[in-house]
Scaffold this motif. Sequence first.
Motif, mmCIF file in Angstrom:
data_model
loop_
_atom_site.group_PDB
_atom_site.id
_atom_site.type_symbol
_atom_site.label_atom_id
_atom_site.label_comp_id
_atom_site.label_asym_id
_atom_site.label_seq_id
_atom_site.Cartn_x
_atom_site.Cartn_y
_atom_site.Cartn_z
ATOM 1 N N LEU A 100 0.820 -1.207 0.000
ATOM 2 C CA LEU A 100 0.000 0.000 0.000
ATOM 3 C C LEU A 100 0.859 1.265 0.000
ATOM 4 O O LEU A 100 0.378 2.332 -0.362
ATOM 5 C CB LEU A 100 -0.922 0.015 1.222
ATOM 6 N N ILE A 101 2.114 1.162 0.408
ATOM 7 C CA ILE A 101 2.979 2.330 0.517
ATOM 8 C C ILE A 101 3.352 2.827 -0.870
ATOM 9 O O ILE A 101 3.965 2.105 -1.653
ATOM 10 C CB ILE A 101 4.252 2.007 1.322
ATOM 11 N N LEU B 170 12.480 -3.004 -0.229
ATOM 12 C CA LEU B 170 11.602 -1.864 0.018
ATOM 13 C C LEU B 170 10.966 -1.357 -1.274
ATOM 14 O O LEU B 170 9.808 -0.938 -1.297
ATOM 15 C CB LEU B 170 12.389 -0.738 0.691
ATOM 16 N N LEU B 171 11.723 -1.397 -2.366
ATOM 17 C CA LEU B 171 11.280 -0.790 -3.615
ATOM 18 C C LEU B 171 10.574 -1.745 -4.564
ATOM 19 O O LEU B 171 10.107 -1.337 -5.625
ATOM 20 C CB LEU B 171 12.488 -0.183 -4.343
ATOM 21 N N LYS B 172 10.494 -3.025 -4.191
ATOM 22 C CA LYS B 172 9.899 -3.970 -5.130
ATOM 23 C C LYS B 172 8.370 -3.946 -5.119
ATOM 24 O O LYS B 172 7.744 -4.596 -5.948
ATOM 25 C CB LYS B 172 10.385 -5.384 -4.822
ATOM 26 N N GLY B 173 7.757 -3.199 -4.210
ATOM 27 C CA GLY B 173 6.299 -3.103 -4.154
ATOM 28 C C GLY B 173 5.774 -1.997 -5.047
ATOM 29 O O GLY B 173 6.204 -1.828 -6.192
ATOM 30 N N ASN B 174 4.832 -1.192 -4.508
ATOM 31 C CA ASN B 174 4.208 -0.127 -5.286
ATOM 32 C C ASN B 174 4.755 1.252 -4.932
ATOM 33 O O ASN B 174 4.130 2.264 -5.242
ATOM 34 C CB ASN B 174 2.692 -0.132 -5.068
ATOM 35 N N LEU B 175 5.909 1.298 -4.286
ATOM 36 C CA LEU B 175 6.514 2.575 -3.912
ATOM 37 C C LEU B 175 6.901 3.343 -5.171
ATOM 38 O O LEU B 175 7.716 2.883 -5.963
ATOM 39 C CB LEU B 175 7.745 2.332 -3.037
ATOM 40 N N THR B 176 6.308 4.516 -5.354
ATOM 41 C CA THR B 176 6.574 5.319 -6.541
ATOM 42 C C THR B 176 7.348 6.592 -6.237
ATOM 43 O O THR B 176 7.890 7.216 -7.145
ATOM 44 C CB THR B 176 5.262 5.710 -7.243
ATOM 45 N N ARG B 177 7.404 6.981 -4.940
ATOM 46 C CA ARG B 177 8.123 8.210 -4.573
ATOM 47 C C ARG B 177 8.930 7.973 -3.305
ATOM 48 O O ARG B 177 8.401 7.472 -2.316
ATOM 49 C CB ARG B 177 7.154 9.372 -4.372
ATOM 50 N N LEU B 178 10.205 8.338 -3.344
ATOM 51 C CA LEU B 178 11.105 8.162 -2.212
ATOM 52 C C LEU B 178 11.850 9.456 -1.958
ATOM 53 O O LEU B 178 12.420 10.050 -2.879
ATOM 54 C CB LEU B 178 12.098 7.031 -2.484
ATOM 55 N N GLU B 179 11.843 9.908 -0.707
ATOM 56 C CA GLU B 179 12.575 11.105 -0.302
ATOM 57 C C GLU B 179 13.426 10.751 0.912
ATOM 58 O O GLU B 179 12.926 10.191 1.878
ATOM 59 C CB GLU B 179 11.618 12.241 0.045
ATOM 60 N N LEU B 180 14.718 11.078 0.840
ATOM 61 C CA LEU B 180 15.596 10.746 1.953
ATOM 62 C C LEU B 180 16.786 11.687 1.997
ATOM 63 O O LEU B 180 17.110 12.369 1.017
ATOM 64 C CB LEU B 180 16.084 9.307 1.856
#
Length: 331
Positions: free
Chosen positions: A108-109, A130-140
């Motif tokens: 869901l993330i 972490l990125l193999k799901g539906n994550l479309t935006r990452l900020e770090l």
Amino acid sequence: MIFLHSMMQFTNNQGRIKRRGREETAIIPKRVKKRNFTIFLSIIPHELVLLILELISRRDLIELASTSKAIRCVLELYLFSHVKTSWCDLLSIWNDQGKPAGISKPNLIEKLRLTTCCSQNEWTFPFAELLKGNLTRLELCTSGSTNFFKYTSEGCQLRVLQVHAVKPGSVFNLEHLVPFARLQKLLLHDFEIEAFDENDWCPHLSTLELDDCTWRYPFQLENFGRDKIDTLCLHYTNHFVMSERFRMFLNGPHFRRLRHLSITNREKNLKLTLSVHIMKLIESIPTLRTLELRGNIYNETLNNFTSSDWENCISYVGVRDVKVFYSSFLN
């Protein structure tokens, strides 16, 4: 307020009854109201929910989802779509299965923001999981180079990446982002961009925002993709905006598909003069449609415009079909 009003409207409609030709309102128990509200959430269009969520705070959404299991089940899609956490909290809840223990459906993330940085975690954390799901935006935030991204497996859905460098001299290279083949928007803060040749890395990259980022010879911004970049935003609060490298960019950028260019100088003690460069910019980018100049930027032609000279202002702003937005025109 709209959300609560809609809920009350739906609940009240459920309590209206007809008696001898008259419409009367029955007293509805709380459990019935809660059930009606759950039904309301389940039938309301997704697009309308998104509009409603823009009007309430994140805390309101969390509290609403905590009222019952049924309501939480409906709202978890929106509750976990945007997640903010620190490295400490993320590591404490990451279990052996490679997902946050407190989230039964990590897919869901869609957006994740890491609020702290840690060089050790950057290199050891399983970003691939972490990125193999539906994550479309990452900020770090990162305490050094972005080189650790190279070891992320390919095939992720990431569309937007925003990285803040905490340590001065942190190096960025587009080669680090090779696994992010679907990346469309890249935002970099306080990086020193390492020289790299133009290539097919990140083939869908179209938007590039650089905030206080520097680069050295022989690197050119066009190496990000002269045939890919559609929108370019450059923001500065340091002396690099007056450097030879930045001037060389202003003298003749050769992007072939660039339509929107924004330049901001927030350094109050260094005035960026663009009296000659504006025409060179426009002539060197045939596809340019909008040019935004903000902050401490001086242009003799634009500064001399007055309300009585508005006709000339329009003809100048419309040169070669390019709209020039100058900070003196904007609030």
